[in-house]
Write an enzyme that holds these catalytic residues in place. Structure first.
Site, PDB file in Angstrom:
ATOM      1  N   ARG A  25       0.868  -1.179   0.000  1.00 53.05           N
ATOM      2  CA  ARG A  25       0.000   0.000   0.000  1.00 53.05           C
ATOM      3  C   ARG A  25       0.908   1.234   0.000  1.00 53.05           C
ATOM      4  O   ARG A  25       1.115   1.855  -1.013  1.00 53.05           O
ATOM      5  CB  ARG A  25      -0.924  -0.017   1.217  1.00 53.05           C
ATOM      6  CG  ARG A  25      -2.151   0.879   1.092  1.00 53.05           C
ATOM      7  CD  ARG A  25      -1.876   2.339   1.331  1.00 53.05           C
ATOM      8  NE  ARG A  25      -1.403   2.601   2.705  1.00 53.05           N
ATOM      9  CZ  ARG A  25      -0.912   3.767   3.092  1.00 53.05           C
ATOM     10  NH1 ARG A  25      -0.810   4.778   2.249  1.00 53.05           N
ATOM     11  NH2 ARG A  25      -0.471   3.936   4.335  1.00 53.05           N
ATOM     12  N   GLU A  26       1.504   1.547   1.147  1.00 56.72           N
ATOM     13  CA  GLU A  26       2.441   2.674   1.188  1.00 56.72           C
ATOM     14  C   GLU A  26       3.551   2.479   0.160  1.00 56.72           C
ATOM     15  O   GLU A  26       3.921   3.405  -0.567  1.00 56.72           O
ATOM     16  CB  GLU A  26       3.041   2.799   2.591  1.00 56.72           C
ATOM     17  CG  GLU A  26       4.101   3.883   2.741  1.00 56.72           C
ATOM     18  CD  GLU A  26       3.529   5.287   2.760  1.00 56.72           C
ATOM     19  OE1 GLU A  26       2.520   5.514   3.470  1.00 56.72           O
ATOM     20  OE2 GLU A  26       4.085   6.155   2.065  1.00 56.72           O
ATOM     21  N   HIS A  64      -6.916  -0.118   2.542  1.00 58.50           N
ATOM     22  CA  HIS A  64      -6.772   1.244   3.035  1.00 58.50           C
ATOM     23  C   HIS A  64      -7.697   2.110   2.195  1.00 58.50           C
ATOM     24  O   HIS A  64      -7.539   2.179   0.973  1.00 58.50           O
ATOM     25  CB  HIS A  64      -5.284   1.608   2.794  1.00 58.50           C
ATOM     26  CG  HIS A  64      -4.839   2.879   3.392  1.00 58.50           C
ATOM     27  ND1 HIS A  64      -4.752   4.038   2.677  1.00 58.50           N
ATOM     28  CD2 HIS A  64      -4.412   3.164   4.646  1.00 58.50           C
ATOM     29  CE1 HIS A  64      -4.278   5.003   3.466  1.00 58.50           C
ATOM     30  NE2 HIS A  64      -4.074   4.500   4.659  1.00 58.50           N
ATOM     31  N   ARG A 104     -10.065   0.181  11.390  1.00 58.31           N
ATOM     32  CA  ARG A 104      -9.183   1.164  12.028  1.00 58.31           C
ATOM     33  C   ARG A 104      -9.560   2.539  11.521  1.00 58.31           C
ATOM     34  O   ARG A 104      -9.833   2.716  10.339  1.00 58.31           O
ATOM     35  CB  ARG A 104      -7.729   0.900  11.652  1.00 58.31           C
ATOM     36  CG  ARG A 104      -6.784   1.940  12.262  1.00 58.31           C
ATOM     37  CD  ARG A 104      -5.584   2.223  11.378  1.00 58.31           C
ATOM     38  NE  ARG A 104      -5.918   2.953  10.178  1.00 58.31           N
ATOM     39  CZ  ARG A 104      -5.064   3.202   9.201  1.00 58.31           C
ATOM     40  NH1 ARG A 104      -3.841   2.751   9.270  1.00 58.31           N
ATOM     41  NH2 ARG A 104      -5.435   3.879   8.125  1.00 58.31           N
ATOM     42  N   THR A 108       2.395  12.113   8.632  1.00 59.53           N
ATOM     43  CA  THR A 108       2.342  12.090   7.168  1.00 59.53           C
ATOM     44  C   THR A 108       3.496  12.860   6.536  1.00 59.53           C
ATOM     45  O   THR A 108       3.972  12.508   5.462  1.00 59.53           O
ATOM     46  CB  THR A 108       0.990  12.662   6.704  1.00 59.53           C
ATOM     47  OG1 THR A 108      -0.038  11.981   7.406  1.00 59.53           O
ATOM     48  CG2 THR A 108       0.796  12.502   5.213  1.00 59.53           C
ATOM     49  N   HIS A 115       2.021   5.418  12.282  1.00 56.26           N
ATOM     50  CA  HIS A 115       2.531   5.463  10.906  1.00 56.26           C
ATOM     51  C   HIS A 115       3.502   6.639  10.813  1.00 56.26           C
ATOM     52  O   HIS A 115       3.094   7.779  10.983  1.00 56.26           O
ATOM     53  CB  HIS A 115       1.337   5.653   9.968  1.00 56.26           C
ATOM     54  CG  HIS A 115       1.660   5.681   8.515  1.00 56.26           C
ATOM     55  ND1 HIS A 115       1.757   4.538   7.756  1.00 56.26           N
ATOM     56  CD2 HIS A 115       1.909   6.709   7.658  1.00 56.26           C
ATOM     57  CE1 HIS A 115       2.031   4.856   6.500  1.00 56.26           C
ATOM     58  NE2 HIS A 115       2.138   6.179   6.408  1.00 56.26           N
ATOM     59  N   HIS A 133       6.529   8.668   8.695  1.00 63.63           N
ATOM     60  CA  HIS A 133       7.386   8.909   7.527  1.00 63.63           C
ATOM     61  C   HIS A 133       8.777   9.293   7.996  1.00 63.63           C
ATOM     62  O   HIS A 133       8.976   9.713   9.141  1.00 63.63           O
ATOM     63  CB  HIS A 133       6.748   9.948   6.601  1.00 63.63           C
ATOM     64  CG  HIS A 133       5.773   9.316   5.674  1.00 63.63           C
ATOM     65  ND1 HIS A 133       6.093   8.927   4.410  1.00 63.63           N
ATOM     66  CD2 HIS A 133       4.478   8.933   5.886  1.00 63.63           C
ATOM     67  CE1 HIS A 133       5.044   8.348   3.854  1.00 63.63           C
ATOM     68  NE2 HIS A 133       4.047   8.329   4.726  1.00 63.63           N
ATOM     69  N   HIS A 167      39.977  -3.055  15.265  1.00 64.74           N
ATOM     70  CA  HIS A 167      39.409  -3.928  16.288  1.00 64.74           C
ATOM     71  C   HIS A 167      40.042  -5.306  16.298  1.00 64.74           C
ATOM     72  O   HIS A 167      39.355  -6.296  16.513  1.00 64.74           O
ATOM     73  CB  HIS A 167      37.899  -4.089  16.112  1.00 64.74           C
ATOM     74  CG  HIS A 167      37.133  -2.880  16.548  1.00 64.74           C
ATOM     75  ND1 HIS A 167      37.548  -2.085  17.577  1.00 64.74           N
ATOM     76  CD2 HIS A 167      36.000  -2.344  16.088  1.00 64.74           C
ATOM     77  CE1 HIS A 167      36.681  -1.109  17.726  1.00 64.74           C
ATOM     78  NE2 HIS A 167      35.744  -1.234  16.844  1.00 64.74           N
TER      79      HIS A 167
END
Ligand code: ZN
Ligand code: ZN
Lengths: 451, 451
Positions: free
Chosen positions: B48-49, B108, B168, B202, B229, B231, B326
């Site tokens: 979706r996103e 969505h 939701r 957003t 959510h 960004h 190291h």
């Protein structure tokens, strides 16, 4: 009617923008009265931490080019590899000290008098002393107990101070150190007048509120400035830097693209994105953000990596819009969906260019994003090349970039020569990787690629 | 003597390791009594996103391959593009619902009955409703006031619930919304029995403590679960997810490599790195981390990007050690410098391979990191090829990778065929990009490259 309301909206937006800027929801939290979000400084460590990046081998010329670029950008400090690391490291340190940069030059040493003596002779403006204070490091790295650590710290600090230069004392792996051990050594070094104390998340697993708490606690124990160093193993290095500043830390260690041990530390560009969202005026008054892309390109070429597609600000998609998505928001003010303004970074909004090509203007957008200069006709020409290869096999972003960069090198090579590379005398095919500098890599790599 | 103390140290380390694990400094903060750090869930939104990522054009086959891989990995939810986005989106949504995955399938939609009616018909397990509640979005995106927003939200929620599936309700641009508006609409939707409410950054500018505060405040207003959510415009998407969980949020939206609008959202792999540092047992009990590299490769090939060099866990340098640095920590337990264990992700420690080649075993290390299978003899052979080109021009990581992948495709093509690509019937040079799936891209791209 539609247009009218858009124009009307735009005007309203303008007046509201002022208000929003004033009440910036992403700005410093008024409850953080010790916050340095609006007074932070940057210790740029590409030439120390960055030199520990797996792929980094900086020549003297490259180090000087990077130091000059960072100084021009406006970083407050430039940190260099310890002069005791190698004879070349010592000479490079001395050379950079002689450049007369505005940024203060630091070098990074172990908490040991042998190192301190060499460091003060190089001409640096300050020395960063580090010692492992966590139980892990006490056991395995040098096996000294806290009393011994404190004693040698005090000796080194007094010695360095007696030479009139700055000194920072930092613990290593601070979040796995005993809090009482940490605080007592910090208090001791603060008392003898150290300029800064440092907290380091050496293993890259600290989280933001944990950082805030430690900084706030330390702030109650010392009167000097607090510097923080965050590794990015769990992707929190930018956020941890921000909460450290909220808690009262003043200086953040960064490197270009975050290069360093493992997947690195807080990146310069990412921190700038974070801070401009919080206090745009302060950031713009101190740092030349429009130079960010050039600096990242310089360092990326030097260590032979590509700038990640999702890099903050300069990644190909950061300001790239997909055709068709957010059609509405293109009419509305762009900042509806973008708090970061590309123009603050000398950049623009781009349209996506790969795969289902929308034509040469999409490619022109990418040429611009890569900061290359091609005419419309040249963009049309390179688009033909890209489409031709695109018919043969699927292209990824790096493929398209290679074609564009090759084409650009081909059309510009006779005209533009990077400093230090003479087209008549320099070998077109370099064997001596030592002599590469950032711009040289671009030019020569592309020359090589033409073959 | 030296060895004795190392061995002695090792034993001590073992017993102390237990203690350190028990008192994990990077674990949940006991003061956060609402914390879901040890009970979090993942809503995977690559389909979706991620479909809004500038370079993403997923075919049906690719969507199905990604959904299956995510389900196998163990994600709790898979979120799909709205079925009203296009006829193909609707069909793909239905196809994925029919796969019988363990993960719940979500789609969505906008807060609109037209969308809700289409969504419930697809067979999804739940619907994610989103609406812009910030002043900016109220002005420019749909121009509705809060009363109207609340009304339409309630209508959609009751309709979806009447079909017995999850719902939701999320605001968009939550951090620039009026807090009172936000809380009153969240309380209203909670009262009618929404399954989750969502907070969305957003524009990607929220910071961790701000997130914590908003989640804690919201937690006092609603009794349902909270989803977040974030960004990544300012590089804080992983850290914000972590502080949201600390504050009591339960579900985090992620995508593979973080792909999404602009530079994307919280990445699945980065979040796993963050969470395994906090609660290893919980993460290992739920998610097949050793599949992470394959999923990232699948998605990277599908959207034609390279995995960033500094990607958490799977980037080339995440577990790569530079020779000589190291040296001491190689004798000491590796976790002195590494909290994240590569073996938890089915990975190993690597040595750097590019530039000043240390020989074929360094290249073998990279072959392994790329998850390709070559014999020692084949590694020696490809090393010769790399050295040959390295004599002609400087090589960057992607150059070396290309040579390795080409070589690998060449030696393995007759033997291994990804599912769905028959070497006899499939065109060796694909023109139909629609038909690509992740593995197909690898195979066919490399076939193309051989020409
Ligand atoms: Zn470091
Ligand atoms: Zn989003």
């Amino acid at each position: 009617m539609e247009m009218d309301s858009v124009i009307d909206g735009f005007l309203k937006f303008d007046s509201e923008y002022t208000e929003i800027t004033y009440n910036n929801p992403y700005g410093p939290n008024p409850a953080d009265y010790l916050s340095n979000v609006s007074h932070f400084q940057v210790i740029e460590s590409t030439l120390r931490e960055g030199e520990q990046f797996a792929n980094a081998f900086f020549s003297t010329d490259t180090k000087i080019a990077i130091a000059k670029a960072l100084d021009d950008f406006g970083v407050d400090y430039i940190e260099l590899t310890s002069p005791v690391a190698s004879e070349q490291s010592r000479r490079d340190c001395e050379a950079i000290c002689k450049l007369g940069l505005k940024a203060k030059i630091l070098t990074h040493i172990r908490c040991h008098m042998d190192d301190a003596r060499v460091a003060v002779e190089t001409g640096v403006d300050g020395v960063d002393v580090v010692i492992g204070t966590s139980q892990f490091l006490r056991e395995y790295s040098h096996g000294k107990d806290m009393t011994h650590i404190t004693q040698s710290a005090l000796e080194v600090i007094e010695y360095v101070k007696s030479h009139g230069i700055e000194i920072r004392f930092s613990s290593e792996d601070s979040f796995r150190s005993e809090l009482t051990d940490l605080l007592s050594i910090y208090r001791a070094v603060d008392k003898v007048g150290v300029n800064r104390v440092g907290i380091a998340d050496t293993v890259g697993c600290a989280n933001p509120r944990q950082v805030y708490e430690l900084v706030r606690t330390l702030k109650g124990v010392v009167s000097c400035d607090i510097e923080c160093h965050f590794h990015n193993d769990t992707g929190c290095a930018i956020a941890n830097a921000y909460t450290a500043l909220e808690g009262g830390a003043k200086l953040i260690d960064v490197s270009v693209l975050g290069i360093g041990e493992r997947n690195g530390i807080t990146p310069l560009g990412g921190l700038m994105a974070r801070m401009i969202a919080a206090d745009r005026d302060y950031v713009l008054s101190k740092y030349k953000l429009h130079k960010l892309r050039d600096i990242e390109t310089l360092v990326a070429e030097s260590v032979r990596v590509n700038i990640p597609f999702n890099n903050p600000v300069t990644g190909f998609c950061a300001f790239t819009h997909k055709a068709g998505v957010h059609a509405k928001s293109i009419l509305a003010p762009p900042s509806e969906y973008e708090i970061l303004s590309p123009s603050d970074f000398g950049l623009t909004r781009y349209i996506h260019f790969a795969n289902r090509l929308t034509g040469w203007n999409a490619i022109k957008s990418r040429v611009d994003q890569l900061n290359l200069d091609l005419s419309d006709e040249q963009c049309q020409e390179v688009t033909m090349k890209i489409k031709k290869l695109g018919d043969v096999r699927p292209l990824n972003i790096d493929d398209v970039d290679s074609i564009i960069k090759d084409f650009h090198a081909n059309v510009t090579t006779p005209v533009v020569r990077p400093v230090g590379i003479n087209s008549d005398t320099a070998p077109r095919v370099p064997h001596n990787l030592e002599r590469l500098d950032g711009n040289g890599v671009v030019a020569r790599k592309l020359l090589g690629r033409r073959r």
